[in-house]
Design an enzyme around this catalytic site. Structure first.
Site, PDB file in Angstrom:
ATOM      1  N   HIS A   2      22.787  87.700  47.149  1.00  0.00           N
ATOM      2  CA  HIS A   2      22.001  86.973  46.364  1.00  0.00           C
ATOM      3  C   HIS A   2      20.753  87.637  46.374  1.00  0.00           C
ATOM      4  O   HIS A   2      19.404  87.228  45.337  1.00  0.00           O
ATOM      5  CB  HIS A   2      21.063  85.028  47.265  1.00  0.00           C
ATOM      6  CG  HIS A   2      22.269  84.640  46.719  1.00  0.00           C
ATOM      7  ND1 HIS A   2      23.725  84.284  45.662  1.00  0.00           N
ATOM      8  CD2 HIS A   2      22.558  83.787  47.477  1.00  0.00           C
ATOM      9  CE1 HIS A   2      24.149  82.863  46.452  1.00  0.00           C
ATOM     10  NE2 HIS A   2      23.395  83.226  47.312  1.00  0.00           N
ATOM     11  N   ARG A  20      23.199  82.453  34.701  1.00  0.00           N
ATOM     12  CA  ARG A  20      23.000  80.483  34.898  1.00  0.00           C
ATOM     13  C   ARG A  20      21.488  80.129  34.541  1.00  0.00           C
ATOM     14  O   ARG A  20      20.952  80.523  35.095  1.00  0.00           O
ATOM     15  CB  ARG A  20      23.415  79.562  36.171  1.00  0.00           C
ATOM     16  CG  ARG A  20      24.664  78.138  35.744  1.00  0.00           C
ATOM     17  CD  ARG A  20      24.548  77.209  36.926  1.00  0.00           C
ATOM     18  NE  ARG A  20      24.915  76.775  36.303  1.00  0.00           N
ATOM     19  CZ  ARG A  20      25.304  75.500  37.760  1.00  0.00           C
ATOM     20  NH1 ARG A  20      24.901  75.495  39.309  1.00  0.00           N
ATOM     21  NH2 ARG A  20      25.492  74.408  37.612  1.00  0.00           N
ATOM     22  N   LYS A  27      22.707  79.711  44.095  1.00  0.00           N
ATOM     23  CA  LYS A  27      23.724  78.059  43.071  1.00  0.00           C
ATOM     24  C   LYS A  27      24.125  78.844  40.981  1.00  0.00           C
ATOM     25  O   LYS A  27      23.250  77.819  40.267  1.00  0.00           O
ATOM     26  CB  LYS A  27      22.580  76.636  42.444  1.00  0.00           C
ATOM     27  CG  LYS A  27      21.748  76.838  44.550  1.00  0.00           C
ATOM     28  CD  LYS A  27      23.605  76.606  45.210  1.00  0.00           C
ATOM     29  CE  LYS A  27      24.356  75.691  44.615  1.00  0.00           C
ATOM     30  NZ  LYS A  27      25.359  75.320  45.777  1.00  0.00           N
ATOM     31  N   TYR A  48      27.549  82.083  32.591  1.00  0.00           N
ATOM     32  CA  TYR A  48      28.185  80.931  33.976  1.00  0.00           C
ATOM     33  C   TYR A  48      28.629  80.242  32.571  1.00  0.00           C
ATOM     34  O   TYR A  48      30.043  79.945  32.372  1.00  0.00           O
ATOM     35  CB  TYR A  48      26.960  79.882  34.560  1.00  0.00           C
ATOM     36  CG  TYR A  48      27.526  79.116  35.684  1.00  0.00           C
ATOM     37  CD1 TYR A  48      27.611  78.902  36.592  1.00  0.00           C
ATOM     38  CD2 TYR A  48      27.595  78.254  34.590  1.00  0.00           C
ATOM     39  CE1 TYR A  48      28.393  77.976  37.574  1.00  0.00           C
ATOM     40  CE2 TYR A  48      28.467  76.298  35.710  1.00  0.00           C
ATOM     41  CZ  TYR A  48      28.876  76.482  36.847  1.00  0.00           C
ATOM     42  OH  TYR A  48      29.850  75.835  37.185  1.00  0.00           O
TER      43      TYR A  48
END
Length: 306
Positions: A122, A143, A50, A206
């Site tokens: 990931h 992020r 995410k 991000y």
């Protein structure tokens, strides 16, 4: 601040070296990845879940295809540690994936992929082939963790109706305790930050790409050794915007992957920074800030929470 007890998270499939992984990941692939053959023209995109994985995959795909979304091959858009699902799994949660013929290792499928391969994962740094950062191009996208946990909450509730969801409070608790899929966020980010100066590594944020997409698209293209004209750069920026990506993914529909189909998961969400402010209470924010200071003590990673 105490969290209320609630039902266990049934998305857990297995633990590997203290980190839990969901069902689509194969333990055998995690183990085999250390000996995976890296090609010199590979592009590896690594993120904590995410953190903009599909966004960076699209940016790289567009750079490699002159900004034309029709030319981007999304057949390979899945993490290398995952499986290719050929049908209903015969196993039950908690059992080994050994002998389950419905799940083929995507790692093996990637061996047949044409070059240049764009590979996503990931996993933590130690799980990758030792020559990955020396031989290939690696892009790590980080992020702000408040938006990471917020994005995971929305993703789970949109895409995982067959699992017993945990509440917002439960997901936040799991995140702070390092009990989220693919492991604790601090260690994941710190490990790649420490190798950011290696020649084959590009470490991006991000929030920085959101603020100045053209600048960072140029940085990615330079890292990949792909000089582009000004109009192509502009096409890459336009076609990797959230609105355009939603249209592209709707048009693509179910991504056909040899004899299987990837479920139509809603990976593209708001594509904004600061969404966490709509979810965190004052007490939760204070708790998170205290956790962050302790976990990241001694680190100079410039994470932006705005």
């Amino acid at each position: 601040m105490a969290f209320k007890d609630e039902a266990p998270d049934t998305t857990r499939e297995f633990y590997h070296e203290g980190i839990w992984f969901p069902k689509m990941v194969l333990e055998s692939s995690i183990t085999a990845l250390s000996s995976f053959e890296v090609r010199s023209d590979d592009v590896w995109i690594v993120t904590y879940p995410k953190s903009g994985t599909h966004w960076m995959m699209e940016i790289v795909g567009l750079i490699l295809n002159d900004g034309d979304p029709e030319k981007v091959d999304r057949t390979w858009t899945r993490c290398i540690e995952m499986s290719v699902d050929h049908g209903p799994a015969s196993k039950t949660t908690g059992e080994s994936d050994e002998g389950d013929k419905s799940r083929e290792p995507f790692l093996e499928t990637l061996n047949e992929a044409p070059s240049p391969r764009v590979i996503q994962s990931h996993l933590r740094l130690a799980r990758f082939p030792r020559d990955m950062t020396k031989k290939a191009k690696v892009i790590y996208l980080a992020r702000n963790p408040k938006d990471v946990v917020t994005s995971w909450f929305h993703f789970a509730n949109k895409n995982l109706p067959h699992f017993t969801h945990r509440s917002w409070e439960g997901i936040l608790k799991s995140f702070l305790e390092g009990e989220t899929a693919w492991g604790p966020w601090p260690e994941h980010v710190r490990e790649f930050w420490e190798i950011r100066d290696e020649e084959g590594v590009l470490f991006l944020f991000y929030e920085d790409i959101l603020r100045d997409p053209l600048k960072h698209v140029k940085m990615v293209a330079q890292h990949l050794g792909r000089p582009l004209s000004a109009d192509v750069f502009q096409r890459v920026v336009e076609n990797s915007s959230v609105d355009q990506m939603k249209q592209t993914y709707r048009k693509v529909g179910e991504i056909k992957d040899r004899n299987c189909q990837v479920p139509r998961l809603q990976f593209i969400s708001k594509g904004v920074a600061g969404r966490w402010k709509n979810h965190f209470t004052v007490a939760q924010n204070e708790l998170f800030d205290d956790w962050y200071r302790k976990q990241m003590e001694g680190s100079d990673i410039p994470i932006s929470f705005e």
